[in-house]
Design a protein around this motif. Sequence first.
Motif, PDB file in Angstrom:
ATOM      1  N   HIS A  97       1.226  -1.420   0.072  1.00 22.82           N
ATOM      2  CA  HIS A  97      -0.095   0.301   0.078  1.00 22.82           C
ATOM      3  C   HIS A  97       0.527   1.432   0.087  1.00 22.82           C
ATOM      4  O   HIS A  97      -0.017   2.468  -0.526  1.00 22.82           O
TER       5      HIS A  97
ATOM      6  N   GLU B  33      -9.842   3.998   1.899  1.00 22.17           N
ATOM      7  CA  GLU B  33     -10.123   3.299   0.885  1.00 22.17           C
ATOM      8  C   GLU B  33      -9.897   4.388  -0.271  1.00 22.17           C
ATOM      9  O   GLU B  33      -9.882   3.061  -1.625  1.00 22.17           O
ATOM     10  N   ASP B  34     -10.199   4.946  -0.918  1.00 20.08           N
ATOM     11  CA  ASP B  34     -10.603   5.983  -2.663  1.00 20.08           C
ATOM     12  C   ASP B  34      -8.877   6.289  -2.271  1.00 20.08           C
ATOM     13  O   ASP B  34      -8.764   6.653  -3.608  1.00 20.08           O
TER      14      ASP B  34
ATOM     15  N   PRO C 128      -6.322   1.266   5.570  1.00 18.82           N
ATOM     16  CA  PRO C 128      -7.042   1.199   5.057  1.00 18.82           C
ATOM     17  C   PRO C 128      -8.085   0.081   6.065  1.00 18.82           C
ATOM     18  O   PRO C 128      -8.059  -0.147   7.002  1.00 18.82           O
ATOM     19  N   ASN C 129      -9.481   0.777   5.969  1.00 22.53           N
ATOM     20  CA  ASN C 129     -10.521  -0.287   6.267  1.00 22.53           C
ATOM     21  C   ASN C 129     -10.954   0.732   7.718  1.00 22.53           C
ATOM     22  O   ASN C 129     -11.987  -0.014   8.413  1.00 22.53           O
TER      23      ASN C 129
ATOM     24  N   LYS D 189     -12.711   6.777   5.311  1.00 21.35           N
ATOM     25  CA  LYS D 189     -13.224   6.663   4.067  1.00 21.35           C
ATOM     26  C   LYS D 189     -11.368   6.647   2.776  1.00 21.35           C
ATOM     27  O   LYS D 189     -11.619   6.661   1.781  1.00 21.35           O
TER      28      LYS D 189
END
Length: 177
Positions: free
Chosen positions: A4, A45-46, A38-39, A42
């Motif tokens: 990531h 996620e995007d 992540p998770n 928002k």
Amino acid sequence: MSDHFANIVTIQVEDIVYEESEEFMRTISPVFDKMLEPNTFKEGEDHIISLINKTKAEYELFRRFLHFPDVDSESYAVESKELTKEEVFLVVPWLSEYQIHNSFFNRCENILTSDYRSRFDVDTEFAIKYGFYNFYQVLLNRLFSADVEIKCRYNCKAENIKSMTTDEEESDNWKTQ
């Protein structure tokens, strides 16, 4: 397995979109790090961070400050120039809000302490608010030095006037004898 940290994050400020390295943003700021988990949020996620109530000019200054930290490096000679005191006043609230590393705060404090054009009331409030204790000490030293200089000038003038008066009185006494 995708890393990531290799991702690009889109930063939206006003109507402008900037692309930043997720690794860079997460490394410089625990706030961005948390946002980009992540998770969790928002943004994680995007990979889009919208900076509401921020201006393009402020973000570009903030970005320039973060991306070119080593002003002595020849590789950044064209793009990097040290911030002015006025620019520091714009950047520091961003550093504080996003909890950017102390080395950036130290750099700002060095810029502030090297600028001798101080507005004592504004500068001391800023120094206290953001914890620039060295800058605050410099301001106090400058104030004390100025105060001492003013008192010396005043006392010297007062002594000169007193001396002139005494001389005149002695001269008048001499004339009457």
